[in-house]
Design a protein around this motif. Sequence first.
Motif, short mmCIF file in Angstrom:
data_model
loop_
_atom_site.label_atom_id
_atom_site.label_comp_id
_atom_site.label_asym_id
_atom_site.label_seq_id
_atom_site.Cartn_x
_atom_site.Cartn_y
_atom_site.Cartn_z
N ARG A 41 0.76 -1.24 0.05
CA ARG A 41 -0.04 -0.04 0.18
C ARG A 41 0.82 1.43 -0.02
N ASN A 42 0.40 2.37 -0.70
CA ASN A 42 1.10 3.86 -0.76
C ASN A 42 0.06 4.67 -0.11
N ASP A 149 7.58 -0.05 -0.91
CA ASP A 149 6.09 0.60 -0.76
C ASP A 149 6.07 1.33 0.69
N HIS A 150 5.18 2.57 0.89
CA HIS A 150 5.10 3.09 2.05
C HIS A 150 4.71 2.12 2.97
N LEU A 151 3.80 1.03 2.75
CA LEU A 151 3.19 0.25 3.79
C LEU A 151 3.34 -1.39 3.27
N ARG A 152 3.94 -2.26 3.63
CA ARG A 152 3.97 -3.73 3.43
C ARG A 152 3.48 -4.35 4.59
N VAL A 198 1.06 -4.01 -8.59
CA VAL A 198 -0.25 -2.98 -9.03
C VAL A 198 -1.51 -3.89 -8.81
N GLY A 199 -2.63 -3.18 -8.42
CA GLY A 199 -3.72 -4.05 -8.57
C GLY A 199 -4.44 -4.32 -7.23
N THR A 200 -4.18 -5.57 -6.72
CA THR A 200 -4.53 -5.90 -5.39
C THR A 200 -3.41 -5.43 -4.42
N GLY A 201 -2.15 -5.54 -5.04
CA GLY A 201 -1.15 -5.60 -4.03
C GLY A 201 -0.91 -6.54 -3.10
N LEU A 202 -1.59 -7.80 -3.50
CA LEU A 202 -1.46 -9.03 -2.90
C LEU A 202 -0.42 -9.93 -3.12
N ARG A 203 -0.09 -10.39 -2.23
CA ARG A 203 0.92 -11.61 -2.34
C ARG A 203 0.65 -12.67 -1.21
N MET A 204 0.36 -13.79 -1.70
CA MET A 204 0.02 -15.06 -0.62
C MET A 204 1.25 -15.94 -0.97
N SER A 205 1.71 -16.54 0.13
CA SER A 205 2.78 -17.45 0.01
C SER A 205 2.43 -18.50 1.14
#
Lengths: 379, 379
Positions: A41-42, A149-152, A198-205
Motif C-alpha cells: 500500500r502507498n 512501498d510506504h506500507l507492506r 499493482v492491482g490488489t497489491g496482494l501476495r500470498m505465500s
Amino acid sequence: MPHSAGQPHDPSPAFENGTEWLRGDGPASDVVMSSRVRLARNLAGLPFVHRAGAADRVHVLDLVRAQVLKAGLCEKIMWANLHELGSAERSLLVERHLISKQHAKGKPASHPGSVLAPGPAPAGIPDDPRGVAVGLPGERLSIMVNEEDHLRIQVIRSGLALDEGWAEIDQIDDKIEAGLDYAFSQRFGYLTACPTNVGTGLRMSVMLHLPGLKLTGDIEKAKRAAQDMNLAVRGFYGEGSDAAGDFYQFSNQTTLGKSEKVILQDLQQEIVPQIIEYERVARRTLQSKRATALEDQVYRAYGTLTHARLLTTEEAMQMLSHVRLGVVLGLIKHVEQRLVNQLMLLIQPAHLQRVLSREMDQEQRRVARASLLRAKLAG
Amino acid sequence: MPHSAGQPHDPSPAFENGTEWLRGDGPASDVVMSSRVRLARNLAGLPFVHRAGAADRVHVLDLVRAQVLKAGLCEKIMWANLHELGSAERSLLVERHLISKQHAKGKPASHPGSVLAPGPAPAGIPDDPRGVAVGLPGERLSIMVNEEDHLRIQVIRSGLALDEGWAEIDQIDDKIEAGLDYAFSQRFGYLTACPTNVGTGLRMSVMLHLPGLKLTGDIEKAKRAAQDMNLAVRGFYGEGSDAAGDFYQFSNQTTLGKSEKVILQDLQQEIVPQIIEYERVARRTLQSKRATALEDQVYRAYGTLTHARLLTTEEAMQMLSHVRLGVVLGLIKHVEQRLVNQLMLLIQPAHLQRVLSREMDQEQRRVARASLLRAKLAG
C-alpha cells in the motif's frame, strides 16, 4: 516535521512460545510451516519511497505510526524505528520473518534522479527513515514502513491458513485505511512502486517443508510444476535465499486482473493442496519402499545434532529438517515439532547471539549452535 | 600319496576376547595396533608352489601338517584344508589376518609352463591343495601352506612388540625345521619363490593407527618418509588394500644382506618409534590448537555409529577410527579400546554373517552392521 517516532519501545521481539509461524499446529502442518498474506500500500499525494527524500519519508513514518498505534489492529503493537536499531537487532527481525533483508539493510536517503527531494537529508533528519510495527502476542502481524512501498502489511498464520490470513489482513487493511488515504486508481487498483504489485497489491505465500521430495529426487519437478502454475519458488528467507532445511516458499505472481478471492481460492484450494499431496506421496513412498534409508537419514541427523561440537547454520538446518520429518512421521517420539521449529529460528546467527547475550565470530557461533542443539535435543 | 589331512577340525576360529592383535594393550598401543613377523620357507627337493602339480602340493601339505601338529609349537593347533572350506569360512580367516587374500582365493593347480607336473590334477586329488595352521589360544601364530612359498609362518603380537614376535617365531621356526628339510643356500640364505624374499625370508610389519596425521593432513608426508627409509606402506588388509579406518601397515622391504637382528633393531628401535612420535605430535597439536574440531570429529563419529541404520564397512571403519582416537585421548570414557578393536573385526562382511548366523546381501549387511554397532556402543 521533526522526527517524533523515537519513544522507547523495546525493539527486541520476545522469545515466546506463541510465535505464530513456529507453533506447528495449523492445518496440514506436517508439510506447511506457515501461510503468509501481504498487501502493498502507498499513501496518496506522497512520492513513492524510491522517489522520496528523507523528510518525505519521515512524514510517511509519522503518519503510518500514528494510525497503526491507534487503529486497534491487535492486542499490542510493538513499534521500532529501524534506522535507530543496531544491525544485530535488525537481523533478529529478519530471522523472525518480520522484515525483509532489504528493509534491514536500508537504502540511500536520496537518489540522484529524484526531482522531488534531491541532495542529502536535512540536518536532524535520519538518512533512511523506516520502521516496522509488530503485532503481539504471536507476531502474526507486521507492517514495514518505507520498504519498497510506504506500507507492506503482512499476516502470518501457522499451517495452511491463507483464508484466515486473508480475513485478518483484510480487516487490518480497512482499519488502517480508515485513517490514511491510500493511493488507488479506479482503473488499476492499488498503486505500487513496482508494477508487478499493482492491482490488489496482494501476495500470498506458503512455507512448505519438502524433505520427502528432496529425498526422492522429485523436488525440481515439483518446483517446475509450481512455476508452470505461475507460482514463484523461493528459499527460507524469501527472495534470493537458499532452500535451507528443505523449506520452500511458494507465492503467487499475479496481482493485476485477478480478484483477491480468486487468488486465494486458487492457492488455498487447488495449487498448494496439490504440492502438499506430492510431498505426502513422496513420504509414503519412502516409508514403504525405502524405510531403512529414511530412518537412516532421520536418526543420523538426530545423532549429529546431539553429538557435533561445531555446526554451521546450513548443516544444522538440514539436520533439523530430517529430524522434523522424523518427528512428523513418528520415527522420533520424544521430540516435539514445535521445538524443532523453534530451534530452526534459535540457531540463526542473530538469535544465537541474542540467546547467549554476546557477540560471537563465526567459529564461536558454530560452537554455541552445536552446544544449544545438544542441550535442547538431548533425550 | 592320498590326501589325508581331512580330519574334522573346526575350521572356524573362536570369537575369543584373547585374540592377540585385538587386545589393545601392548606397548605403544595408543598408536600401534599390532606387530607381525613372518618367515618364508620352502622344503628342499620339492618344486616351488607355482611350479608344483597338485600331487606335489598334497605331499607338501602332508609333510608340513604332520610336523606342525607334532612339533609342540603352542598350546593347541587348529588345522584347516583351505580347499575344503567354503568361501565364507575362508573370508573369516582373511578378516582375522590369518591368511592372505591370495591364499583364500587359491590358484590353478597346474601351470602351462610346469615341466614337473603338467596337466590337471589326477583323480581324487584336490585342484589346489593348501592349508593353514592357527595357534590357539590367541591366534598369535599362523602358518600358510602352499601360498607363494611352501610355508609362510607368521606371529602377531599386540602393540609394538617386534622383538617378542621375533623371539617367538625364531623358536617356532627351529621346531619346524627339526622335522623338515628347508631349502637353504650357503650363499643366498633361505630360498624363496620370489627373489625379494630370499635371504632371511623375513618380513616385519606394524599396523599403525594414524588418525592424527590424517586429520592434520601430514599422512602423505609420513608415508613418503617411511618409503624413503625402505618401508612399504599398505592398508588394513595388506598388499593392495586400502587404508581403512586410518590403519596403515608399515613393513621392511629388504630381506637379503641384512641380518634378522639388524632388521629388527632398525624397525623396533628407530623407524617405527619415529612414526609413532609423528602421530603423537599430530594428536597433541590437534588437542592444543584444534581441540573443538577434534572433539567434533570424535563425537560426530560416535553419534553416527550409535544412530545410523545403514553403514558400509568403509564408513564404519572410518567412524570407529575416530572413536578409537577419542577413547585413546580420553574424550570418550565409557568405551574400551579393546571393544573398538573388536568391532573393527566384527563389522567385516564375513564376521558379520558369522555373528548373525546367516548369509546376507550387501544391503542386509549394512543394516546388520549398523544394528550391531548401535547395540555394542550404546552408552
